[in-house]
Design a protein around this motif. Structure first.
Motif, PDB file in Angstrom:
ATOM      1  N   SER A 106       0.812  -1.220   0.000  1.00 50.18           N
ATOM      2  CA  SER A 106       0.000   0.000   0.000  1.00 50.18           C
ATOM      3  C   SER A 106       0.849   1.275   0.000  1.00 50.18           C
ATOM      4  N   TYR A 107       2.078   1.216   0.500  1.00 48.17           N
ATOM      5  CA  TYR A 107       2.893   2.438   0.412  1.00 48.17           C
ATOM      6  C   TYR A 107       4.040   2.316  -0.596  1.00 48.17           C
ATOM      7  N   TYR A 108       4.478   1.069  -0.818  1.00 50.17           N
ATOM      8  CA  TYR A 108       5.577   0.844  -1.770  1.00 50.17           C
ATOM      9  C   TYR A 108       5.166   1.326  -3.163  1.00 50.17           C
ATOM     10  N   GLY A 149      -2.091  15.914  -4.117  1.00 47.48           N
ATOM     11  CA  GLY A 149      -2.832  14.665  -3.891  1.00 47.48           C
ATOM     12  C   GLY A 149      -3.257  13.989  -5.180  1.00 47.48           C
ATOM     13  N   THR A 150      -3.690  14.787  -6.151  1.00 53.21           N
ATOM     14  CA  THR A 150      -4.184  14.185  -7.398  1.00 53.21           C
ATOM     15  C   THR A 150      -3.067  13.397  -8.081  1.00 53.21           C
ATOM     16  N   GLN A 151      -1.891  14.025  -8.157  1.00 54.51           N
ATOM     17  CA  GLN A 151      -0.778  13.326  -8.808  1.00 54.51           C
ATOM     18  C   GLN A 151      -0.360  12.095  -8.011  1.00 54.51           C
ATOM     19  N   GLN A 152      -0.281  12.241  -6.691  1.00 52.06           N
ATOM     20  CA  GLN A 152       0.144  11.114  -5.851  1.00 52.06           C
ATOM     21  C   GLN A 152      -0.796   9.920  -6.034  1.00 52.06           C
ATOM     22  N   TYR A 155      -0.529   8.368  -9.770  1.00 56.11           N
ATOM     23  CA  TYR A 155       0.628   7.502 -10.034  1.00 56.11           C
ATOM     24  C   TYR A 155       0.550   6.200  -9.227  1.00 56.11           C
ATOM     25  N   HIS A 156       0.040   6.317  -8.021  1.00 54.75           N
ATOM     26  CA  HIS A 156      -0.135   5.111  -7.204  1.00 54.75           C
ATOM     27  C   HIS A 156      -1.103   4.145  -7.890  1.00 54.75           C
ATOM     28  N   GLY A 361      -4.169   2.223  -0.170  1.00 50.81           N
ATOM     29  CA  GLY A 361      -2.942   2.955  -0.481  1.00 50.81           C
ATOM     30  C   GLY A 361      -3.186   4.438  -0.740  1.00 50.81           C
ATOM     31  N   VAL A 362      -4.428   4.789  -1.116  1.00 52.08           N
ATOM     32  CA  VAL A 362      -4.746   6.201  -1.349  1.00 52.08           C
ATOM     33  C   VAL A 362      -4.487   7.002  -0.071  1.00 52.08           C
ATOM     34  N   LEU A 363      -4.758   6.393   1.065  1.00 53.19           N
ATOM     35  CA  LEU A 363      -4.491   7.072   2.346  1.00 53.19           C
ATOM     36  C   LEU A 363      -3.008   7.388   2.469  1.00 53.19           C
ATOM     37  N   ASN A 364      -2.176   6.442   2.051  1.00 57.12           N
ATOM     38  CA  ASN A 364      -0.725   6.685   2.078  1.00 57.12           C
ATOM     39  C   ASN A 364      -0.349   7.802   1.121  1.00 57.12           C
TER      40      ASN A 364
END
Ligand code: PFF
Length: 464
Positions: A106-108, A149-152, A155-156, A361-364
């Motif tokens: 979820s964070y990797y 946030g949108t970009q993070q 890409y996730h 993972g969105v939370l991360n």
């Protein structure tokens, strides 16, 4: 065996996939960074000792259990613990592995997603502009990119889609196929970059830094950090190697496979160091004492070299490839649980588990950014940092992996009979040179060493 389980097509497929799991952000990001922090030479030697004396034997234990049971971690421990003290409670080790896979992925994948962004930045020429000044790039990375946030999230999600796509098509058709394409490219790029860096003026200094040990600079914290990292980098303690080992047959020698995977993983980590320290030494830029070195310092050095845009793009692509073969193995641990234990089809397992992890993972992805962004990111960090990202990282690397590794060592060393483990390891391949040596390491040294990590975490002592 159910159709959803699958099997590697052969030895090469297994070795490439397992090496792909091992080689990842841990090798290309974390290892150079901690080597730098711990003054090179002596730390590198200790790290190699940890791989040989603790990591290797535990990897053999994991592959051995997987191959023997042909099951993913939960089922494997249930079957192997029949009639043993503790009985079904040992399934807990498998559950811990599934939890670790979920948490780490979820964070990797958030960090892995950054490599896509940086490849794009390099190709579009934007990185060259940003990287003219380390401070400008640092501010961009911390206050703009991480805080967006949108970009993070985008890409996730993109990286998770790639991961899900590979696992969806199964062991042979997806995981192995991706590894067979990406791993040779990854090796080729790395060799190319080592040759490139050998032409730079900082090469000699990099070699001296890495291979000339000075034990007076070695701290106790550094030893524990090397050990903890050996676990993460070899994908141990959470049943990833056990799961991959459950798709091999008896034609593959467990000790030889463990040796090959560990050797390749170590080699790549050292190559990454040679490349990064050579190019850093070549410039006069001060290395930021932070895990973000890869996203803030390196581009500012690379842009000064000929062919900068392409070099940067290739470099981040390489890291993305390495990360993908690792995220695939993380998702496979979680999916194979649903396939083996819940009787789900591979497609259902992959899509459901992959989606749940993506959403979590969105939370991360959204917990980064802000003023302390640069200091709060410490992948595989030893400190509990604020935010969901930091907490997940802290839990996985300080608790799940060491506790999992400790229990795997105890289970294999003390509960399984030496007769069984000897048969599994020797197995007619004649490669197990010293079974007694392995038994000693798995019974005494591995639990003691990993136990030291757990005790230091309980006592609240930081590694660094
Ligand atoms: N070994 C990977 C790395 O060094 O980046 C991380 C990892 C992958 C850890 C898979 C655990 C795992 F199951």
């Amino acid at each position: 065996m159910t159709e959803s389980r699958g099997q590697w097509s052969g030895k090469l497929g297994f070795i490439l996939a397992a090496t792909g799991s091992a080689i990842g952000l841990g090798n290309l990001w974390k290892f150079p960074y901690i080597t730098h922090e711990n003054n090179g030479g002596a730390f590198v030697l200790v790290y190699i000792a940890c791989i040989v004396l603790v990591g290797g034997p535990i990897m053999m234990a994991e592959i051995l259990i997987g191959r023997k049971t042909q099951l993913s971690p939960v089922g494997a421990f249930r079957v192997m613990s029949l009639g043993k003290p503790g009985g079904k409670l040992w399934q807990g080790v498998g559950f811990l592995g599934v939890l670790a896979g979920f948490t780490i992925l979820s964070y990797y994948s958030v960090v892995a997603g950054w490599t896509i962004h940086y490849t794009w930045l390099a190709l579009s020429g934007q990185l060259a502009e940003l990287a003219t000044n380390p401070e400008v790039l640092g501010t961009y990375f911390g206050s703009e990119f991480l805080a967006d946030g949108t970009q993070q999230v985008s890409y996730h999600v993109l990286f998770m889609c790639l991961t899900i796509g590979a696992v969806f098509f199964g062991v042979k058709g997806g995981i192995e196929r991706v590894a067979k394409v990406l791993m040779p490219i990854l090796f080729a790029i790395l060799i190319g970059l080592v040759i490139y860096s050998s032409q730079t003026s900082g090469f000699g200094e990099a070699l001296r830094f890495l291979f000339q040990p000075d034990f007076s600079t070695l701290t106790k914290g550094a030893v524990l950090e090397a050990l903890g990292h050996a676990f993460f980098t070899l994908s141990l303690g959470m049943g990833a190697m056990l799961t991959y080992g459950s798709y091999i047959g008896r034609d593959i020698s467990v000790p030889r496979a463990a040796m090959q995977i560990s050797l390749l993983d170590t080699l790549i980590a050292l190559m990454a160091c040679v490349i990064m320290f050579s190019i850093i030494n070549t410039s006069d830029i001060e290395v930021a004492k932070s895990a973000t070195i890869l996203f803030t310092t390196i581009p500012t050095v690379l842009i000064k070299l000929p062919g900068a845009d392409i070099l940067n793009a290739v470099f981040y692509l390489l890291i993305g490839f390495a990360a993908l073969t690792s995220t695939i193995s993380l998702l496979e641990v979680v999916s194979s649980y649903a396939i083996d234990e819940l009787g789900w089809s591979r497609r259902r397992a992959t899509l459901t588990m992959g989606s749940v992890i993506t959403v979590f993972g969105v939370l991360n992805a959204l917990s980064l950014g802000g003023n302390d962004a640069l200091t709060s990111i410490n992948l595989i960090g030893r400190e509990s940092t604020a935010g969901v990202f930091g907490t997940m990282d802290y839990l996985a690397s300080n608790w799940f992996l060491p506790v999992g590794g400790f229990l795997i060592a105890i289970f294999t060393g003390w509960l399984l009979s030496p007769k069984l483990t000897r048969t599994e390891l020797e197995d007619g391949h004649g490669l197990m040179k010293s079974f007694t040596g392995w038994l000693f390491l798995i019974r005494f040294l591995a639990p003691l060493a990993v136990g030291a990590i757990i005790v230091s975490v309980i006592l609240g002592k930081e590694y660094q």
